[in-house]
Scaffold this motif. Structure first.
Motif, short mmCIF file in Angstrom:
data_model
loop_
_atom_site.label_atom_id
_atom_site.label_comp_id
_atom_site.label_asym_id
_atom_site.label_seq_id
_atom_site.Cartn_x
_atom_site.Cartn_y
_atom_site.Cartn_z
N ALA A 37 -49.71 5.01 33.99
CA ALA A 37 -49.07 3.71 33.78
C ALA A 37 -49.10 2.82 35.02
O ALA A 37 -49.37 1.62 34.93
CB ALA A 37 -47.64 3.92 33.31
N ARG A 38 -48.84 3.38 36.18
CA ARG A 38 -48.74 2.56 37.39
C ARG A 38 -50.11 1.98 37.77
O ARG A 38 -50.23 0.80 38.12
CB ARG A 38 -48.18 3.39 38.55
N SER A 95 -46.19 14.37 26.50
CA SER A 95 -45.06 13.60 26.00
C SER A 95 -44.50 14.22 24.73
O SER A 95 -45.21 14.94 24.01
CB SER A 95 -45.45 12.15 25.74
N ARG A 147 -48.76 9.98 24.27
CA ARG A 147 -49.08 9.42 25.58
C ARG A 147 -50.08 10.30 26.31
O ARG A 147 -50.07 11.52 26.17
CB ARG A 147 -47.82 9.26 26.41
N VAL A 172 -35.04 11.51 29.56
CA VAL A 172 -36.48 11.35 29.81
C VAL A 172 -36.89 12.36 30.88
O VAL A 172 -36.22 12.49 31.90
CB VAL A 172 -36.82 9.92 30.29
N GLU A 220 -42.53 12.27 32.44
CA GLU A 220 -42.60 11.01 31.70
C GLU A 220 -42.30 9.83 32.62
O GLU A 220 -42.98 8.81 32.59
CB GLU A 220 -41.60 11.05 30.54
N LEU A 221 -41.28 9.95 33.46
CA LEU A 221 -40.90 8.86 34.35
C LEU A 221 -41.96 8.60 35.41
O LEU A 221 -42.22 7.45 35.78
CB LEU A 221 -39.56 9.18 35.01
N SER A 261 -44.16 5.56 33.20
CA SER A 261 -43.30 4.41 33.46
C SER A 261 -43.67 3.85 34.83
O SER A 261 -44.45 4.45 35.57
CB SER A 261 -41.82 4.83 33.45
N THR A 262 -43.10 2.69 35.14
CA THR A 262 -43.27 2.13 36.49
C THR A 262 -41.94 2.11 37.24
O THR A 262 -41.76 1.35 38.19
CB THR A 262 -43.85 0.70 36.41
N MET A 263 -41.00 2.97 36.80
CA MET A 263 -39.75 3.11 37.55
C MET A 263 -40.07 3.51 38.99
O MET A 263 -40.88 4.41 39.21
CB MET A 263 -38.87 4.19 36.91
#
Length: 441
Positions: free
Chosen positions: A57-58, A97, A102, A387, A391-392, A396-398
Motif C-alpha cells: 500500500a505505501r 488478510s 488483499r 486489525v 495488515e497495518l 495501510s499507510t498508518m
C-alpha cells in the motif's frame, strides 16, 4: 521551488533517488542525479543482487503520486499469502488478510527502477549522470565530491546512495551505527517448467528451517527468484557440486529438483549482507547548503517485512509534502522531514527484525497457525476495530510508529472484554448455583 540559481543534487539513481527526482522535477526544480553504476537500462541488473520487491500500500500510494501505480501493477504479480513448506510436511497456504482479497505485489527491482528512470529522464531540468562516483560532500559549501573530477557545487544535496552511503560517511555524524545480522543472503532461480510456473505464483513461498530459511517470489517470465537467508558461515560449508545438490535434496526436497541451474547459481552468485542502519542527524545545514539522507542511506532495514522500498518511497513523498508546507524553504522542509520520519523508520526497523524470526521459525508451528486463524476471525467479526500488525504495515499507510501502540491498545481492549465476559459468566454460574436449592424446595 528552489531559490534562483540554487542547484539540487541527488546522489544515487536507485528507486528512492529516481522517485525524488521525478517529484522535484515536476516542481520545476533543476535536479542533477549522480549514479556510480552505468545506466542499468543499458548494462542490465547486477547478477544475484535483486531481492525481488514486495510493493504494497505505501509504495503504491507513492507511485500513484507520479502516475506510475498502474504501470507498476501491470508488471507485478499479486501474492495473496505465504505458502509455507515445512520440512517433512505438506505445504500450507497462509493468507495475508482475513478476507483473502488483499495482496502484496512481486516486482523486479530492475524493472521498477527502469520505469522511474524513464519518467525522470522525460522531465525538463532533470539530468541523469551515470558512471560518476560520489565520494562525499562538503556539508558547509554543498560541494559534491566526485572521484577523478572537480567538486561540483549544489545548494541542496539529497543522498539516496544506499546502506553504505559515501555521503553519510563524509558527514561524520554524531550517531552512525550499522548493525549486521549474522545471516547473509544469496539468490537462486527456479525457471519455468514446461512453459509455466513451477510453483504457485499467487504466494510468497517460504521454507522455514529454524535458524535459516529460503523464500521464493514469482516473476512475470514465470520463473521464481529464490533467496537463501543463512548464517554467513554456512555458505562456505558447501564446497563442491555434490555437496550443494545433496544439501538441497535433504533440506529443500520439494524444490531442489526444480532448480537445474542450482550449482551454477550457488557458485557464481555473490553473498550479500543484511544490515540495519541507525543514524542521526539525517539533515546537516551548512553555511551554503543543506544536506539530507533518505532511504537506505538514512535507515536501511532488513527485508523481512518487505518494506524497504515502500519506506524509502514514503521518505520522498514526505520531502515533497514538507516543501509544500514550507513554501519551498529547504532548511525548514528538511528539518520537518527528519522530525516526522525518524520515529517511523525506527519502528519498521524493529518490526522487520522480529518478522525474520516469524518467517524462519514460527510460521511452521501449529500454534502460530491457530493464532493467525484466530486473528483473522477477530478481524472479520470486529472489522476496523481489530486489525493485525501485518495488515497495518502492508495494507495501510498508518505511520509505522503508531502501529505498536495501536496493537497494544486493541489487545488490552480484547483482554478486558474477555475478562469481563468471564466475570459475567462467573456471576451467572454463582447465581444459578444459589438458586438451585431454592428451586428444589
Amino acid at each position: 521551488m528552489a531559490a534562483d540559481g540554487e542547484r539540487v543534487a541527488i546522489v544515487g539513481a536507485g528507486l528512492a533517488g529516481c522517485l525524488l527526482a521525478v517529484l522535484l522535477g515536476r516542481r520545476g526544480i533543476a535536479v542533477t542525479v549522480y549514479e556510480r553504476r552505468p545506466d542499468p537500462r543499458v548494462a542490465g541488473a547486477e547478477r544475484g543482487r535483486s531481492i525481488n520487491l514486495a510493493i504494497s500500500a505505501r509504495g503504491l500510494a507513492a507511485l500513484e503520486q507520479v502516475g506510475l501505480r498502474e504501470r507498476a501493477l501491470e508488471h507485478a504479480l499479486p501474492m495473496h499469502g505465504r505458502m509455507v513448506h515445512p520440512k517433512g510436511g505438506e505445504p500450507n497456504f497462509q493468507p495475508y488478510s482475513a478476507d483473502r482479497a488483499r495482496a502484496i505485489n512481486s516486482i523486479g527491482r530492475a524493472e521498477l527502477n527502469r520505469f522511474l528512470l524513464d519518467t525522470a529522464e522525460e522531465i525538463p531540468g532533470v539530468a541523469l549522470r551515470f558512471g560518476e562516483r560520489v565520494t562525499g560532500v562538503d556539508a558547509e559549501s554543498g560541494a559534491v565530491l566526485l572521484e577523478g573530477a572537480e567538486p561540483e557545487p549544489a545548494g541542496v544535496v539529497l543522498a539516496g546512495d544506499g546502506a553504505f552511503s559515501a555521503v553519510r560517511r563524509s558527514l561524520r555524524l554524531a550517531h552512525d551505527d550499522a548493525d549486521f545480522l549474522e545471516h547473509a543472503y544469496k539468490e537462486l532461480t527456479v525457471p519455468p517448467r514446461n512453459g509455466d510456473f513451477a510453483l504457485d505464483p499467487d504466494a510468497l513461498h517460504i521454507w522455514p528451517r529454524g535458524t535459516s530459511m529460503m523464500i521464493a517470489l514469482p516473476n512475470l517470465d514465470r520463473s521464481f527468484t529464490c533467496t537463501l537467508f543463512w548464517p554467513r558461515g554456512d555458505f562456505a560449508a558447501l564446497r563442491t557440486p555434490g555437496e550443494i545438490t545433496a544439501y538441497f535434496a535433504e533440506h529443500y526436497p520439494d524444490v531442489a529438483g526444480l532448480m537445474p541451474g542450482l550449482v551454477e547459481d550457488y557458485e557464481r552468485n555473490p553473498v550479500g549482507s543484511l544490515v540495519t542502519v541507525r543514524c542521526e542527524p539525517w539533515v546537516r545545514r551548512g553555511a551554503g547548503a543543506s544536506v539530507a539522507l533518505l532511504g537506505d542511506a538514512a535507515h536501511a532495514i532488513v527485508p523481512f517485512f518487505g518494506q524497504g522500498a515502500n519506506c524509502a518511497f514514503e521518505d520522498c513523498i514526505e520531502i515533497d509534502r514538507c516543501l509544500d508546507e514550507t513554501g519551498g524553504d529547504w532548511a525548514r522542509a528538511l528539518a520537518r522531514y527528519q522530525e516526522r520520519r525518524k520515529s517511523n523508520t525506527d519502528a519498521i526497523a524493529e518490526m522487520a527484525l522480529d518478522n525474520f524470526v516469524e518467517m524462519r521459525d514460527r510460521v511452521s508451528s501449529p500454534v502460530y497457525r491457530a493464532k493467525q486463524a484466530a486473528q483473522h476471525a477477530l478481524e472479520r467479526r470486529l472489522a476496523g476495530r481489530y486489525v493485525s500488525r501485518y495488515e497495518l504495515v502492508s495494507f495501510s499507510t498508518m505511520p509505522y510508529a503508531r502501529i505498536p501502540a495501536r496493537i497494544r491498545r486493541q489487545n488490552l481492549a480484547l483482554g478486558g472484554a474477555v475478562l469481563g465476559a468471564g466475570a459475567v459468566l462467573g456471576l451467572a454460574l454463582r447465581a444459578a448455583v444459589r438458586a438451585g436449592p431454592r428451586a428444589r424446595r
